[in-house]
Write an enzyme that holds these catalytic residues in place. Structure first.
Site, PDB file in Angstrom:
ATOM      1  N   GLU A 143     -83.138  86.432  26.707  1.00 50.63           N
ATOM      2  CA  GLU A 143     -83.986  86.266  25.510  1.00 50.63           C
ATOM      3  C   GLU A 143     -83.027  86.083  24.343  1.00 50.63           C
ATOM      4  OE1 GLU A 143     -87.262  86.327  25.532  1.00 50.63           O
ATOM      5  OE2 GLU A 143     -87.920  87.531  27.229  1.00 50.63           O
TER       6      GLU A 143
ATOM      7  N   CYS B  83     -85.754  88.157  15.802  1.00 50.73           N
ATOM      8  CA  CYS B  83     -85.533  86.845  16.433  1.00 50.73           C
ATOM      9  C   CYS B  83     -86.674  85.883  16.147  1.00 50.73           C
ATOM     10  CB  CYS B  83     -85.336  87.025  17.936  1.00 50.73           C
ATOM     11  SG  CYS B  83     -86.665  87.997  18.679  1.00 50.73           S
TER      12      CYS B  83
HETATM   13  P1  NDP Z   1     -75.101  89.638  20.705  1.00 52.25           P
HETATM   14  O1  NDP Z   1     -75.343  88.464  21.574  1.00 52.25           O
HETATM   15  O2  NDP Z   1     -73.898  89.662  19.878  1.00 52.25           O
HETATM   16  O3  NDP Z   1     -75.082  90.980  21.587  1.00 52.25           O
HETATM   17  C1  NDP Z   1     -76.139  91.337  22.461  1.00 52.25           C
HETATM   18  C2  NDP Z   1     -75.625  92.366  23.461  1.00 52.25           C
HETATM   19  O4  NDP Z   1     -74.681  91.738  24.333  1.00 52.25           O
HETATM   20  C3  NDP Z   1     -74.874  93.521  22.819  1.00 52.25           C
HETATM   21  O5  NDP Z   1     -75.154  94.708  23.526  1.00 52.25           O
HETATM   22  C4  NDP Z   1     -73.437  93.101  22.990  1.00 52.25           C
HETATM   23  O6  NDP Z   1     -72.545  94.174  22.915  1.00 52.25           O
HETATM   24  C5  NDP Z   1     -73.483  92.502  24.377  1.00 52.25           C
HETATM   25  N1  NDP Z   1     -72.373  91.610  24.713  1.00 52.25           N
HETATM   26  C6  NDP Z   1     -71.481  90.990  23.894  1.00 52.25           C
HETATM   27  N2  NDP Z   1     -70.627  90.213  24.613  1.00 52.25           N
HETATM   28  C7  NDP Z   1     -70.994  90.330  25.911  1.00 52.25           C
HETATM   29  C8  NDP Z   1     -70.526  89.766  27.139  1.00 52.25           C
HETATM   30  N3  NDP Z   1     -69.506  88.900  27.177  1.00 52.25           N
HETATM   31  N4  NDP Z   1     -71.155  90.106  28.296  1.00 52.25           N
HETATM   32  C9  NDP Z   1     -72.213  90.949  28.279  1.00 52.25           C
HETATM   33  N5  NDP Z   1     -72.691  91.524  27.154  1.00 52.25           N
HETATM   34  C10 NDP Z   1     -72.107  91.223  25.982  1.00 52.25           C
HETATM   35  O7  NDP Z   1     -76.444  89.781  19.822  1.00 52.25           O
HETATM   36  P2  NDP Z   1     -76.734  90.793  18.628  1.00 52.25           P
HETATM   37  O8  NDP Z   1     -76.657  92.199  19.131  1.00 52.25           O
HETATM   38  O9  NDP Z   1     -75.923  90.409  17.440  1.00 52.25           O
HETATM   39  O10 NDP Z   1     -78.284  90.496  18.365  1.00 52.25           O
HETATM   40  C11 NDP Z   1     -78.732  89.501  17.507  1.00 52.25           C
HETATM   41  C12 NDP Z   1     -79.168  88.279  18.284  1.00 52.25           C
HETATM   42  O11 NDP Z   1     -80.158  88.660  19.230  1.00 52.25           O
HETATM   43  C13 NDP Z   1     -79.833  87.220  17.411  1.00 52.25           C
HETATM   44  O12 NDP Z   1     -79.353  85.947  17.775  1.00 52.25           O
HETATM   45  C14 NDP Z   1     -81.306  87.342  17.755  1.00 52.25           C
HETATM   46  O13 NDP Z   1     -82.036  86.155  17.557  1.00 52.25           O
HETATM   47  C15 NDP Z   1     -81.241  87.739  19.189  1.00 52.25           C
HETATM   48  N6  NDP Z   1     -82.469  88.411  19.594  1.00 52.25           N
HETATM   49  C16 NDP Z   1     -83.305  87.767  20.460  1.00 52.25           C
HETATM   50  C17 NDP Z   1     -84.500  88.341  20.804  1.00 52.25           C
HETATM   51  C18 NDP Z   1     -85.416  87.682  21.785  1.00 52.25           C
HETATM   52  O14 NDP Z   1     -86.293  88.362  22.310  1.00 52.25           O
HETATM   53  N7  NDP Z   1     -85.282  86.408  22.070  1.00 52.25           N
HETATM   54  C19 NDP Z   1     -84.933  89.618  20.235  1.00 52.25           C
HETATM   55  C20 NDP Z   1     -83.959  90.214  19.356  1.00 52.25           C
HETATM   56  C21 NDP Z   1     -82.776  89.617  19.052  1.00 52.25           C
HETATM   57  P3  NDP Z   1     -71.850  94.524  21.486  1.00 52.25           P
HETATM   58  O15 NDP Z   1     -72.923  94.550  20.441  1.00 52.25           O
HETATM   59  O16 NDP Z   1     -71.303  95.855  21.724  1.00 52.25           O
HETATM   60  O17 NDP Z   1     -70.869  93.408  21.238  1.00 52.25           O
END
Ligand code: NDP
Length: 501
Positions: free
Chosen positions: A243, A277
């Site tokens: 997502e 999002c």
């Molecule tokens: P990120 O993609 O930066 O991070 C999401 C999660 O992935 C975090 O727990 C992060 O850890 C982890 N992560 C980072 N790198 C990796 C990797 N290589 N492998 C596996 N996991 C990893 O997103 P954000 O947390 O900044 O969230 C904001 C984004 O989420 C926006 O783009 C928003 O649109 C989207 N979003 C989408 C939704 C939907 O339902 N479609 C709902 C809510 C948000 P860490 O933070 O510790 O780096």
């Protein structure tokens, strides 16, 4: 918690969580490595064995205990959501906690029916019967973002647990304390502690979770990281749902109720400081209502009361959650202004911490970054369009397709326009709310994701779907078995012609 000073140097082996309104240190959590993640998954797998064998009804009853603990201890969760995210108390309650409790209630009640074996009548092979049955995946890994650090992992976790899987959640490093608080509430239910676990860490911990032998990954986050996650899952053939980001357009038709539309847009763009999002990220307003809409939107935005939501007072909006995200918002506004957009209100940081003034931009053009790239902050860019056709065309001219909104006084026209917009969810005459309805699927098109969460089908997707085919009528031999012969060929040819005449 609270023992650290804000001047402490960030260490690599720990993650420090701060209140975004005050920058006060709230606590620290370990940055867990691959070995710890693997051990957590192994414990989860062991706990899942007994859980997965329980009848769905029994699991649902036990999950009700967790739901009840969440209801009774909601104020503790809300307090931490406010302090760790900077969101208002009302939003922490309604958008994070209440939606999750509603989702849990829906699936606890409906789970046994949704997951009951499902028979399929075969149109041709009348001597055979078929049914599908739903088997727990095993261990579901949930990697979650910081904007809804309770609702997002817990919605999926509730569903996965009801299906009979165990869950290991890797929360965002920006909001790890909410996840650990949720874990402590889980442990208070008396349910097996290893069935639901949290591993804290940075991106590498998320990557380690994918590599730890889990049976399913549910990822919510940015499109950039989502691609890496989908690729890592692809290499290991781990089924997954991703997502991802959004850039929700709002199409405002000439016949829209401008007053109501302005109120909806202001809420849709600025709730949770625009860190949603499905936030309204671009408005295409028909030229006949554009000026009136802008005037009303600006007036309403200027009335929003902003402050540190952890202090006493009635606030409509709090602070952003992550300093890097504030920098992205500043950059988007700066670039938009350099390209000719006008800041009608806001446009700057507001007071201490990560508060950012709700911002309305006008004179926007579709080719500007602010209309194309995700903002994920409190900014509403508005563009005047010639007619609804242009609005729909521009709404669809995006690499993202998560949510969209249509505002019109004609409900039937609203539905017709909604059906032409390339987005997973399109709402007519409101914003955001649809995510909170557990019975409907939520997911993105294009680069907004693959797969769905929520809905009856979403619950089944968290299971292995297995097919059983059995004999309803058995003869001594079947006509399609050996030996083949010319006679058999001719009879089959005749049968085909008769059947498909
Ligand atoms: P990120 O993609 O930066 O991070 C999401 C999660 O992935 C975090 O727990 C992060 O850890 C982890 N992560 C980072 N790198 C990796 C990797 N290589 N492998 C596996 N996991 C990893 O997103 P954000 O947390 O900044 O969230 C904001 C984004 O989420 C926006 O783009 C928003 O649109 C989207 N979003 C989408 C939704 C939907 O339902 N479609 C709902 C809510 C948000 P860490 O933070 O510790 O780096």
């Amino acid at each position: 918690m609270g023992a650290l000073q804000s001047t402490d140097i960030e260490r690599k082996d720990v993650i420090v969580s701060r209140n975004p309104a005050t920058r006060e240190v709230l606590g620290e959590v370990p940055d867990q490595g691959a070995a710890e993640v693997k051990a957590a998954v192994a414990r989860a797998r062991a706990a899942q064995k007994e859980w997965g064998e329980l009848p769905v009804k029994e699991r649902c009853e036990r999950m009700r205990r967790f739901r009840d603990v969440l209801i009774h201890r909601a104020p503790e969760l809300i307090d931490l959501l406010v302090r760790e995210c900077g969101k208002t108390r009302t939003e922490a309650l309604s958008m994070d906690v209440m939606t999750t409790i509603d989702l849990a209630t829906y699936f606890i009640k409906r789970g046994p029916k949704i997951l009951a074996p499902h028979s399929i009548s075969l149109h041709l092979l009348k001597t055979r019967g078929s049914y599908l049955h739903y088997v727990p995946r095993g261990v579901v890994g949930i990697i979650s973002p910081w904007n809804f650090p309770f609702a997002i992992p817990m919605g999926e976790a509730m569903m996965a647990l009801i299906t009979g899987s165990a869950v290991v959640n890797k929360p965002s490093e920006i909001t790890p304390l909410i996840a650990l608080k949720t874990k402590s509430l889980w442990d208070a239910t008396g349910l097996p502690p290893d069935l639901f676990q949290v591993v804290t860490g940075r991106g590498a911990t998320g990557a380690a979770l994918i590599d730890s032998g889990v049976d399913f990954i549910h990822f919510t986050g940015s499109t950039a990281v989502g691609k890496k996650v989908a690729a890592a899952c692809g290499e290991r053939l781990i089924p997954n749902v991703v997502e991802l980001g959004g850039k929700a357009p709002a199409v405002v038709c000439a016949d829209a109720d401008v007053d109501r539309t302005a109120k909806a847009l202001v809420w849709g763009a600025f709730a949770n400081q625009g860190q949603v999002c499905i936030s309204v990220e671009r408005v295409y307003a028909h030229q006949s209502v554009h000026d009136e809409l802008v005037e009303k939107v600006v007036a309403l935005t200027q009335k929003l009361r902003q402050g540190d939501p952890s202090t006493a007072g009635d606030f409509d909006t709090g602070t952003m959650t992550w300093d890097h995200q504030v920098e992205i918002v500043e950059e988007r506004i700066k670039t938009a202004v350099s390209q000719g957009a006008q800041v009608r209100t806001g446009g700057k940081r507001a007071g201490t911490g990560l508060a950012f003034s709700p911002t309305v931009l006008t004179e926007c053009r579709h080719d500007m970054d602010v209309m194309k790239k995700e903002i994920f902050g409190p900014v509403m860019p508005i563009m005047k369009v010639r007619d609804e056709e242009e609005a729909v065309r521009l709404a669809n001219d995006s690499h993202l397709g998560l949510a969209a909104y249509v505002f019109t006084g004609d409900r039937q026209k609203g539905k017709r326009l909604a059906e032409r917009i390339e987005a997973g969810t399109v709402m007519v005459n409101d914003c955001l709310l649809a995510y909170g309805a557990p019975e409907v699927p939520f997911g993105g098109l294009k680069q907004s994701g693959i797969g769905h969460t929520h809905s009856d089908q979403g619950l089944r997707d968290l299971c292995q779907t297995r097919h059983v085919n059995y004999d309803r009528l058995a003869f001594k031999r079947e006509m399609w078995w050996y030996p083949y012969s010319d006679k058999m060929y001719k009879r089959t040819l005749g049968l085909m012609k008769w059947l498909f005449r």
